[in-house]
Design a protein around this motif. Structure first.
Motif: not given
Ligand SMILES: *Cc1c(COP(=O)(O)O)cnc(C)c1O
Length: 392
Positions: A152, A150, A73-75, A154, A204-205, A202, A105, A78, A179, A181-182, A103
């Motif tokens: 975008a 980052m 995932g993104a954590t 979160n 799941h977003k 990631t 992370a 990162n 990052d 992720a979003q 974030h």
């Molecule tokens: C959700 C999110 C993360 C963490 O991602 P995971 O896949 O849940 O570990 C990191 N950075 C941002 C900006 C996020 O929105």
């Protein structure tokens, strides 16, 4: 099934798209092989699926397949980017630049490195949540090895000027990590145009499965060095060992494919829903929009409400709509969001905030329902509060 609230927490996670699930199922069942098994058809089938997914992801950001490293995932992405660069470049320098609104992370690996002797600059943001690029330029030093900003946010959805930041980092020969992720599948991302060296993702977003993501690691101009954080079988070119999770990887790629296919139209639809929500709520008065009005994710509306208590507001909204406040709860302790405080908000105003995250499966009728309920909740909370005990 009992009645459940309308889901408007799409920045926390998203429901999985049916098409994504469909794409994944065969890789739980008949195609269960280990993509690293090179001596039989089970391995080849899985390997072919991973290869295809890697290509899809690379194409989405103008990268090559070899530059994609799958992670959980993104954590993890990162952590790999920040600690991996720190470890690989510490003889060149020990200074890292990031932003206060990142974030955890990103922030936490940075403070971890501080304890190991690295220096980290946490840049403030402007009132609209955007980074001042001239301030970034002033912060770059000869010993700066990495800038992490980052794509975008979160919480407030703000989109940082990646191309400008990338250009600056490129001029100063400092690596640029973002990052995203979003951002993936929602806003245009191009590692060449934007001079991005490392980018975290990631699934799941973006209506994909949880537990899968990736790190883009640039291979030329420059070739980024990275110290692996998980050692073992040497998968992912040694950057990240561990048996590849084929069903999740296939689902991730499907999610990206679907996201890209509808990016322009969906972004417009979400913006209309967000504007509808805002124009219905704002006539109440005493409602602040958090973050830049235009430079933001189209599905994000983050507001602070004057004259109400933050916890009471959340409690009032709960039966009808699933949202998050701008507060991060750690056990019993509720702290105001570090992002809203970085915008210069007072603690009560930062606390009395709501993040509406509108997503693919939300309808206009749902937004209407939420808006009406939010108005009723805010009005009744304000009436209950006498001017003397008002927190503002
Ligand atoms: C959700 C999110 C993360 C963490 O991602 P995971 O896949 O849940 O570990 C990191 N950075 C941002 C900006 C996020 O929105």
């Amino acid at each position: 099934m009992s009645h459940r609230p309308i889901y408007l927490d799409n920045h926390a996670t998203t429901p999985m798209d049916e098409w994504v699930l469909e794409a994944m199922l065969p890789y739980f069942r008949e195609h269960f092989g280990n993509p690293s098994s090179i001596s039989h058809a089970y391995g080849w089938e899985a390997e072919a699926a991973v290869k295809q997914a890697r290509q899809t992801l690379a194409d989405a950001i103008h990268a090559t397949p070899e530059e994609i490293v799958f992670t959980s995932g993104a954590t993890e992405a990162n952590n790999l980017a920040i600690k991996g660069v720190a470890e690989a470049y510490f003889s060149k320098g020990r200074h890292i630049i990031t932003v206060q609104t990142e974030h955890p992370a990103v922030l936490d690996p940075c403070t971890y490195l501080q304890d190991l002797g690295f220096e980290v600059t946490f840049l403030p943001v402007q009132g609209d949540g955007l980074l001042d690029v001239t301030q970034l330029e002033k912060a770059i030093r000869p010993d700066t090895i990495l800038v992490s900003v980052m794509a975008a946010n979160n919480e407030i959805g703000v989109l940082q000027p990646l191309a400008e930041i990338g250009e600056l980092c490129h001029q100063h020969q400092v690596l640029f990590h973002t990052d995203a992720a979003q951002g993936i599948g929602k806003i245009p991302l191009d590692v060449l145009d934007m001079n991005i060296d490392l980018m975290s993702f990631t699934a799941h977003k973006l209506y994909g499965p949880k537990g899968i993501g990736a790190l883009y690691v640039r291979r030329r101009n420059p070739k980024v060095k990275l110290a692996s954080q998980i050692q073992g079988g040497g998968q992912e070119r040694g950057f990240r060992s561990g048996t590849l999770y084929t069903p999740q990887i296939v689902g991730f790629a499907k999610a990206v494919e679907l996201g890209l296919a509808e990016q322009a139209s969906e972004s417009q639809r979400l913006r209309q829903l967000r504007e509808h929500l805002w124009t219905t709520l704002s006539p109440l008065g005493g409602i602040h929009l958090n973050g830049h009005p235009e430079q933001r994710l189209s599905g994000n509306l983050n507001i602070s409400v004057e004259g109400v208590d933050g916890s009471a507001l959340l409690l009032g909204l709960q039966p009808v709509v699933a949202v998050s406040s701008g507060s991060a709860c750690s056990s019993s302790h509720v702290a105001p969001s570090h992002v809203l405080l970085a915008l210069g908000h007072s603690k009560p105003l930062a606390h009395a905030s709501v993040r509406f995250g509108i997503g693919r499966f939300n309808t206009r009728e749902e937004i209407d329902q939420v808006a009406q309920h939010a108005i009723a909740t805010i009005e009744s909370l304000r009436q209950a509060q006498t001017p003397k005990t008002s927190i503002l």
